[in-house]
Design a protein around this motif. Sequence first.
Motif, mmCIF file in Angstrom:
data_model
loop_
_atom_site.group_PDB
_atom_site.id
_atom_site.type_symbol
_atom_site.label_atom_id
_atom_site.label_comp_id
_atom_site.label_asym_id
_atom_site.label_seq_id
_atom_site.Cartn_x
_atom_site.Cartn_y
_atom_site.Cartn_z
ATOM 1 N N MET A 1 0.856 -1.180 0.000
ATOM 2 C CA MET A 1 0.000 0.000 0.000
ATOM 3 C C MET A 1 0.895 1.234 0.000
ATOM 4 S SD MET A 1 -2.641 1.324 2.929
ATOM 5 C CE MET A 1 -3.864 0.074 2.608
ATOM 6 N N ASN A 2 0.733 2.067 -0.998
ATOM 7 C CA ASN A 2 1.548 3.273 -1.119
ATOM 8 C C ASN A 2 0.679 4.493 -0.858
ATOM 9 O OD1 ASN A 2 3.704 4.916 -1.572
ATOM 10 N ND2 ASN A 2 3.769 4.597 -3.777
ATOM 11 N N ILE A 3 0.765 5.032 0.342
ATOM 12 C CA ILE A 3 -0.034 6.206 0.691
ATOM 13 C C ILE A 3 0.823 7.458 0.570
ATOM 14 C CG2 ILE A 3 -1.514 4.882 2.231
ATOM 15 C CD1 ILE A 3 0.036 6.562 4.484
ATOM 16 N N THR A 4 0.169 8.588 0.519
ATOM 17 C CA THR A 4 0.902 9.848 0.383
ATOM 18 C C THR A 4 0.591 10.823 1.516
ATOM 19 O OG1 THR A 4 -0.834 10.733 -1.030
ATOM 20 C CG2 THR A 4 1.039 9.669 -2.123
ATOM 21 N N GLU A 5 -0.076 10.331 2.564
ATOM 22 C CA GLU A 5 -0.407 11.207 3.677
ATOM 23 C C GLU A 5 -0.770 10.370 4.899
ATOM 24 O OE1 GLU A 5 -2.822 14.912 3.089
ATOM 25 O OE2 GLU A 5 -4.288 13.765 4.240
ATOM 26 N N LEU A 6 -0.296 10.822 6.057
ATOM 27 C CA LEU A 6 -0.742 10.299 7.344
ATOM 28 C C LEU A 6 -1.276 11.492 8.120
ATOM 29 C CD1 LEU A 6 2.219 7.980 8.457
ATOM 30 C CD2 LEU A 6 -0.025 7.263 7.626
ATOM 31 N N PHE A 64 8.056 4.713 1.515
ATOM 32 C CA PHE A 64 7.967 5.580 2.687
ATOM 33 C C PHE A 64 9.383 6.030 3.039
ATOM 34 C CE2 PHE A 64 8.192 1.182 3.999
ATOM 35 C CZ PHE A 64 9.252 1.177 4.885
ATOM 36 N N ALA A 65 9.455 7.053 3.888
ATOM 37 C CA ALA A 65 10.741 7.611 4.333
ATOM 38 C C ALA A 65 10.435 8.571 5.469
ATOM 39 C CB ALA A 65 11.435 8.334 3.178
ATOM 40 N N LYS A 66 11.371 9.451 5.776
ATOM 41 C CA LYS A 66 11.059 10.561 6.669
ATOM 42 C C LYS A 66 10.182 11.521 5.870
ATOM 43 C CE LYS A 66 13.697 9.716 10.370
ATOM 44 N NZ LYS A 66 14.999 10.281 10.651
ATOM 45 N N TRP A 67 9.082 11.960 6.472
ATOM 46 C CA TRP A 67 8.146 12.879 5.849
ATOM 47 C C TRP A 67 8.092 14.168 6.638
ATOM 48 C CZ3 TRP A 67 3.105 9.734 4.509
ATOM 49 C CH2 TRP A 67 3.396 8.793 3.501
ATOM 50 N N ILE A 68 7.670 15.222 5.986
ATOM 51 C CA ILE A 68 7.535 16.518 6.642
ATOM 52 C C ILE A 68 6.242 16.522 7.471
ATOM 53 C CG2 ILE A 68 6.344 17.636 4.694
ATOM 54 C CD1 ILE A 68 8.125 20.128 5.306
ATOM 55 N N ILE A 69 6.319 17.116 8.643
ATOM 56 C CA ILE A 69 5.142 17.258 9.514
ATOM 57 C C ILE A 69 4.600 18.669 9.337
ATOM 58 C CG2 ILE A 69 4.260 17.246 11.876
ATOM 59 C CD1 ILE A 69 6.676 15.484 12.638
ATOM 60 N N THR A 109 4.844 12.435 19.823
ATOM 61 C CA THR A 109 4.162 11.185 20.143
ATOM 62 C C THR A 109 3.074 10.889 19.113
ATOM 63 O OG1 THR A 109 4.644 11.498 22.484
ATOM 64 C CG2 THR A 109 2.885 9.951 21.938
ATOM 65 N N GLU A 110 2.322 11.897 18.700
ATOM 66 C CA GLU A 110 1.292 11.704 17.670
ATOM 67 C C GLU A 110 1.906 11.210 16.371
ATOM 68 O OE1 GLU A 110 -1.499 14.844 16.765
ATOM 69 O OE2 GLU A 110 -1.744 15.297 18.896
ATOM 70 N N ALA A 111 2.962 11.885 15.927
ATOM 71 C CA ALA A 111 3.600 11.502 14.656
ATOM 72 C C ALA A 111 4.205 10.107 14.755
ATOM 73 C CB ALA A 111 4.655 12.531 14.265
ATOM 74 N N ALA A 112 4.899 9.835 15.854
ATOM 75 C CA ALA A 112 5.510 8.519 16.036
ATOM 76 C C ALA A 112 4.453 7.424 16.061
ATOM 77 C CB ALA A 112 6.336 8.506 17.323
ATOM 78 N N SER A 113 3.366 7.665 16.760
ATOM 79 C CA SER A 113 2.283 6.692 16.838
ATOM 80 C C SER A 113 1.683 6.418 15.456
ATOM 81 C CB SER A 113 1.209 7.180 17.805
ATOM 82 O OG SER A 113 0.172 6.249 17.901
ATOM 83 N N ALA A 114 1.511 7.464 14.669
ATOM 84 C CA ALA A 114 0.980 7.277 13.307
ATOM 85 C C ALA A 114 1.890 6.365 12.495
ATOM 86 C CB ALA A 114 0.821 8.632 12.621
ATOM 87 N N TRP A 115 3.201 6.554 12.623
ATOM 88 C CA TRP A 115 4.141 5.702 11.881
ATOM 89 C C TRP A 115 4.170 4.275 12.419
ATOM 90 C CZ3 TRP A 115 5.612 6.167 7.230
ATOM 91 C CH2 TRP A 115 5.744 7.422 6.652
ATOM 92 N N VAL A 116 4.060 4.102 13.729
ATOM 93 C CA VAL A 116 4.027 2.750 14.296
ATOM 94 C C VAL A 116 2.803 2.014 13.767
ATOM 95 C CG1 VAL A 116 3.655 1.435 16.432
ATOM 96 C CG2 VAL A 116 5.394 3.244 16.346
ATOM 97 N N GLN A 117 1.641 2.678 13.801
ATOM 98 C CA GLN A 117 0.413 2.049 13.302
ATOM 99 C C GLN A 117 0.520 1.730 11.811
ATOM 100 O OE1 GLN A 117 -2.146 0.997 15.263
ATOM 101 N NE2 GLN A 117 -0.707 1.599 16.844
ATOM 102 N N HIS A 118 0.993 2.688 11.036
ATOM 103 C CA HIS A 118 1.127 2.485 9.588
ATOM 104 C C HIS A 118 2.150 1.385 9.293
ATOM 105 C CE1 HIS A 118 0.865 3.371 5.364
ATOM 106 N NE2 HIS A 118 2.173 3.578 5.309
ATOM 107 N N LEU A 123 1.970 -1.545 6.343
ATOM 108 C CA LEU A 123 3.203 -2.000 5.694
ATOM 109 C C LEU A 123 3.604 -3.408 6.110
ATOM 110 C CD1 LEU A 123 5.267 1.306 6.063
ATOM 111 C CD2 LEU A 123 4.012 0.505 4.043
ATOM 112 N N GLY A 124 3.054 -3.899 7.198
ATOM 113 C CA GLY A 124 3.374 -5.245 7.660
ATOM 114 C C GLY A 124 4.801 -5.416 8.163
ATOM 115 N N LEU A 125 5.414 -4.320 8.640
ATOM 116 C CA LEU A 125 6.784 -4.417 9.151
ATOM 117 C C LEU A 125 6.769 -5.152 10.490
ATOM 118 C CD1 LEU A 125 8.122 -0.835 8.353
ATOM 119 C CD2 LEU A 125 8.422 -2.932 7.019
ATOM 120 N N LYS A 126 7.605 -6.168 10.601
ATOM 121 C CA LYS A 126 7.624 -6.979 11.814
ATOM 122 C C LYS A 126 8.745 -6.594 12.766
ATOM 123 C CE LYS A 126 5.442 -10.998 9.900
ATOM 124 N NZ LYS A 126 5.257 -11.259 8.569
ATOM 125 N N TYR A 127 9.742 -5.900 12.278
ATOM 126 C CA TYR A 127 10.931 -5.616 13.082
ATOM 127 C C TYR A 127 11.209 -4.125 13.092
ATOM 128 C CZ TYR A 127 11.487 -10.603 12.356
ATOM 129 O OH TYR A 127 11.278 -11.946 12.304
#
Length: 176
Positions: A1-6, A64-69, A109-118, A123-127
């Motif tokens: 899944m390739n999204i362009t916004e969180l 995905f990568a580092k994105w601007i907030i 914390t909000e931004a980090a949480s969004a990336w953890v969930q995504h 993305l199905g990242l396990k590690y």
Amino acid sequence: MNITELQTSRTILIPFSTDHATEAFTWFGDPEVMKFTPFGPDKSVDATLDRIRHYLEHQAQYGFAKWIILERGSGKPIGDSGLMYCSELKRFELGYRLLPDYWNKGLATEAASAWVQHGAHALGLKYLMAFTHLDNFASIRVLEKVGFRFSHQAFLMGMPSKVFALPDSAVGCGEA
């Protein structure tokens, strides 16, 4: 899944473009913001542009990568956050940083949480890992709030670091 916004309740995260270099230099060039990063502040807007190009290459490779907030409502760029492949850890690692006016407000914390969930769900990242300088207590608190647990200390990217993992993550086993 390739999204362009969180989105979070107070922020919008989007991929960087090279047009963001001047605005992003306000934090990438700030010694206070970059105090606990391995290579310190960017010396020029051109250095920030090089950083963004690296993020764009990562984006093209992984989606995905580092994105601007962006601050929701005003659209003002206030920092960056995202997941990057860390060759030293052989894992994807979470990172974030904000302009000082936005510290201690729960936005990291909000931004980090969004990336953890995504990362975990879409993305199905396990590690998933994260690391921070030993003395970066604010970052350590953010990592703990979003579910990371201390794994070990290491010398990463030239700095003494605390390494964190999500509880179901394996350290150093297999490929990401």
